[in-house]
Design a protein around this motif. Structure first.
Motif, PDB file in Angstrom:
ATOM      1  N   CYS A 136      -2.502   3.093   9.133  1.00  0.00           N
ATOM      2  CA  CYS A 136      -1.234   3.498   9.753  1.00  0.00           C
ATOM      3  C   CYS A 136      -1.341   3.420  11.272  1.00  0.00           C
TER       4      CYS A 136
ATOM      5  N   CYS B   7      -4.006   7.632   9.437  1.00  0.00           N
ATOM      6  CA  CYS B   7      -5.209   6.968   8.937  1.00  0.00           C
ATOM      7  C   CYS B   7      -5.401   5.664   9.710  1.00  0.00           C
TER       8      CYS B   7
ATOM      9  N   CYS C 253      -2.548   9.386   4.373  1.00  0.00           N
ATOM     10  CA  CYS C 253      -2.514  10.296   5.515  1.00  0.00           C
ATOM     11  C   CYS C 253      -1.235  11.128   5.628  1.00  0.00           C
TER      12      CYS C 253
ATOM     13  N   ARG D   8       0.827  -1.224   0.000  1.00  0.00           N
ATOM     14  CA  ARG D   8       0.000   0.000   0.000  1.00  0.00           C
ATOM     15  C   ARG D   8       0.856   1.267   0.000  1.00  0.00           C
TER      16      ARG D   8
ATOM     17  N   ALA E  15       3.786   7.023   7.874  1.00  0.00           N
ATOM     18  CA  ALA E  15       2.850   7.729   7.003  1.00  0.00           C
ATOM     19  C   ALA E  15       2.545   6.854   5.801  1.00  0.00           C
ATOM     20  N   CYS E  16       1.500   7.234   5.065  1.00  0.00           N
ATOM     21  CA  CYS E  16       1.176   6.520   3.830  1.00  0.00           C
ATOM     22  C   CYS E  16       0.564   7.516   2.854  1.00  0.00           C
TER      23      CYS E  16
HETATM   24 ZN   LIG Z   1      -1.727   6.282   6.586  1.00  0.00          ZN
END
Ligand SMILES: [Zn+2]
Ligand SMILES: [Zn+2]
Length: 762
Positions: A161, A158, A183, A121, A179-180
């Motif tokens: 996460c 998020c 978010c 992801r 983080a991703c």
């Molecule tokens: Zn995230």
């Protein structure tokens, strides 16, 4: 039968996956209790069987995570406390307590794999990180190290996460910058001409940047500790244009290459250099270039060494990805004009770099503290630091004893400052040359930040003896304002003390300190720089030094080695023969003016500087009459030196003076006889190495001291260092070199701090 244990650990134990490590060990040994970060380290309380507790404590010491380093470990048995599960408690702020902070860490292999895994992801997400990698020092505002005290505070996790962050079995458990794409921070592309942000997805922004670089444009790229200015290093026209815009004539640019294979196509690398390039600090490593490399000569004019680093952020990996016809070598030089500090904030970068870059690859993860790339080289199979910054700072140097809290303000050029607390010396990241307002501001902000982070209120401020250093003025003004004592430390004494301290000498006996550099204020008001000191931490005695000669124009002569050469000839009573390039550089009128200046001693301070002696020798040999960056003539002189030449120019000693005539007479004879520059350079280096050995032997005979410390910027000359070291070792000397902090003024503050600490101890 259950019992309990209470454990306290200090060192680099936060931001390095230490709490999950403890959690997993506790589960493994079936213990209950808790672990928690405090501003002084990590505390643990656990219940379990005697056997389990012992195994747990053993494993805690032995299986430490890669990035962690334990300084103190205390465990006391007691309890049991009656815990029913194991948990990670909220961090605790202990007033006044402090602990070391991790430097920034290059992308780890696990995250790199996910970055290019289409099923992950975080596929192609430029801010992927985990407990083992990512930004640390540059995003931390205060301790204890938790997300709300970093520049990631504004990014709310998020659901996915948050789950990873709170799952002790996940490799992102309590990774503060986690983080991703949903978010976390984002990158975008800005064109200077189009004036503004162009809304592109991360991948499109990166591919815009690549296209622009292939077209030959200059792109400002936001990194970990500041902006870089990037261009295609194989495109000579782009490199020249970057030099023109940056007002940087010859000073080498650093390069970033995608992987070790690419580096190997352009440079010779050995096993130690390979490890250093790959290390989590990811410094710029100086490497010898291969003649067949197509990297533009303009990258490092007149040098056969180039500074190369590997990518260290996910964004770098995306940018340098091997596909299409993209260049495999980028110039990645700090985003600044000439000697100003590197730009960090987006708005600041737009203001300061718009005239330098054609476009920006921006992002919105803020850089809290500026940190330039580090520069190292390998000498005798070990690291030899040149600039200690990102990846190393603020990792402390451990001192042989406890000290009062001190602030040492460092030098004028290549400034770093140093803060001590207990037995730690926190040497700052590279601040730069203190010759403009921006650098001074960066210096002051840096000091404030370190004092807050490491909970230091200085009991005294330490400064160089040079009255006009901005760092000295800061020290004196602040001391007066805050009613603090000041300690003035002689420049070359500080160099030798820095070398002693990082070699863990306790100062109980003196060493022979050979301090060779460009400029340092002497206690007789002259410009020193070719010094043999008998020194411990408290005091020094100037046992021997290079013969003085005048420097017409003082520091201004530094830019004009030809002037220095003429002054030296004058001082030795030697003719200004027009056959010397240095003499031909001047017209008849200018020569008359210079002569008057020398005869009447107008603005012509005396110097024993080894750096200036190199300038004079290089100018007389015809290498270079004017320089565009510090030590350029000496660097080029060294790189011309013929390693097979064995002869030498002899330096004779007379009392406490090392005479110049005995060496310069044969040198100028060689120049006039048309002997090649390579041979002259080698004979000069050989003569100096021999002279250091003879002088050290004489001082050993007088004092019984068998230990020699080599410090000062001239020792960055690897040819001189190598020859001197082997001669000294052949004569049975124990020799100390710099391995943790630079030999140049970048390491000076450490020496200032230990000298002051030692004087204040009794
Ligand atoms: Zn995230
Ligand atoms: Zn990672």
């Amino acid at each position: 039968m259950k019992s309990g244990a209470s454990i306290h650990i200090t060192g680099i134990v936060q931001g390095v996956g230490f709490r999950p490590f403890v959690y997993n060990l506790a589960i493994r040994f079936g213990l209950t209790g808790w672990v928690r970060n405090t501003s002084a380290g990590v505390n643990i309380e656990v219940d379990g069987s005697q056997d389990a507790l012992e195994s747990f404590i053993k494993a805690l010491r032995e299986e430490v995570p890669t990035l962690a380093s334990i300084d103190e470990f205390s465990a006391s048995l007691g309890g049991p406390y009656g815990f029913d599960k194991f948990e990670i408690l909220d961090s605790e702020t202990i007033s006044g307590a402090f602990q070391p902070i991790s430097p920034d860490v290059a992308l780890c292999d696990d995250c790199l794999r996910e970055l290019f895994d289409p099923k992950d992801r975080r596929y192609r997400y430029p801010f992927i990180n985990c407990t083992n990698c990512g930004p640390r020092f540059t995003i931390i505002k205060d301790i204890p190290y938790d997300r709300p005290k970093t520049t990631m505070a504004g990014f709310e996790l998020c659901v996915d996460c948050a789950r990873e962050y709170s799952d002790p079995t996940n490799r992102r458990f309590h990774a503060q910058p986690v983080a991703c794409p949903i978010c976390g921070p984002q990158v975008w592309w800005e064109s200077v001409k189009a004036k503004g942000r162009i809304p592109l997805q991360a991948d499109e922004a990166v591919s815009e940047a690549r296209t622009a670089l292939v077209r030959g444009e200059i792109v400002a790229i936001k990194g970990l500790g500041g902006f870089h200015l990037a261009c295609d290093a194989t495109n000579a026209e782009s490199v020249r244009e970057l030099r023109r815009r940056k007002l940087r004539v010859d000073k080498p640019f650093a390069l970033m290459l995608p992987d070790l294979e690419a580096i190997e196509r352009h440079c010779y690398i050995d096993e130690v250099e390979r490890e250093l390039l790959k290390s989590s600090a990811r410094p710029i490593v100086l490497l010898r270039r291969k003649p067949e490399s197509n990297i533009a000569k303009e990258v490092a004019p007149g040098q056969d060494w180039i500074g190369v680093m590997l990518p260290y952020t996910p964004l770098h990996y995306l940018l340098l990805e091997k596909k299409g016809d993209f260049s495999e070598a980028l110039v990645m030089t700090s985003g600044n004009l000439s000697e100003e500090p590197i730009a960090t904030a987006n708005e600041e970068a737009r203001e300061r770099l718009s005239g330098l870059a054609d476009a920006f690859l921006m992002h919105n993860r803020d850089i809290y503290i500026r940190c330039d790339d580090s520069v190292v080289r390998v000498f005798n199979e070990q690291t030899y630091p040149i600039r200690r910054s990102r990846g190393y700072a603020p990792f402390p140097v451990k001192l042989p004893w406890q000290t009062a809290p001190l602030l040492a303000t460092g030098a004028e050029l290549k400034n770093t400052f140093c803060i001590t607390h207990d037995n730690y010396a926190f040497l700052s990241q590279h601040i730069g040359d203190m010759e403009n307002y921006e650098t001074l501001k960066s210096f002051e902000q840096g000091i404030e930040h370190y004092e807050r982070l490491f909970r230091v209120k200085p009991a005294a401020i330490v400064h160089d003896l040079h009255p006009n250093y901005l760092a000295t003025r800061y020290a004196l003004q602040r001391a007066e304002r805050e009613k603090l004592p000041v300690v003035g430390v002689q420049h070359h004494h500080a160099h030798i003390a820095a070398c002693m301290a990082e070699n863990k000498l306790d100062g109980s006996h003196p060493v022979i300190g050979v301090a060779f550099d460009g400029t340092g204020y002497g206690d007789d008001g002259a410009i020193w720089g070719g010094e043999f000191l008998i020194a411990d931490y408290k005091n020094y005695q100037r046992a021997l030094h290079m013969e003085y000669f005048p420097l017409p124009g003082g520091d201004a002569a530094i830019k004009h080695p030809a002037r220095t050469a003429l002054a030296l000839l004058w001082s030795l009573g030697m003719d200004w023969d027009e056959r010397f390039a240095a003499v031909a550089e001047f017209g008849a009128n200018d020569r008359t003016t210079l002569l008057t200046q020398l005869d009447r001693k107008i603005n012509s301070p005396l110097t024993s500087s080894m750096g200036r002696l190199f300038d004079a020798a290089a100018a007389l040999a015809g290498v270079r009459q004017n320089v565009n960056y510090e030590a350029q003539a000496a660097i080029e002189f060294e790189s011309l030196s013929d390693v097979s030449e064995k002869a030498e120019y002899p330096f004779e000693m007379n009392g406490s003076l090392v005479e110049l005539r005995s060496a310069f007479k044969p040198l100028i004879t060689d120049v006039l006889a048309g002997v090649s520059v390579s041979v002259i350079a080698a004979r000069f280096h050989n003569g100096l190495a021999k002279m250091v050995t003879t002088a050290s032997s004489r001082l050993r005979a007088e004092t019984g001291i068998n230990e020699v410390a080599l410090s000062g910027g001239v020792w960055q000359n690897i040819t001189l260092l190598g020859r001197t070291l082997s001669l000294l070792q052949n004569r049975g000397f124990r020799v100390y070199l710099h391995r943790e902090v630079p030999a140049n003024d970048g390491g000076l503050a450490l020496g200032q701090a230990v000298i002051a600490a030692s004087r204040m101890r009794d």
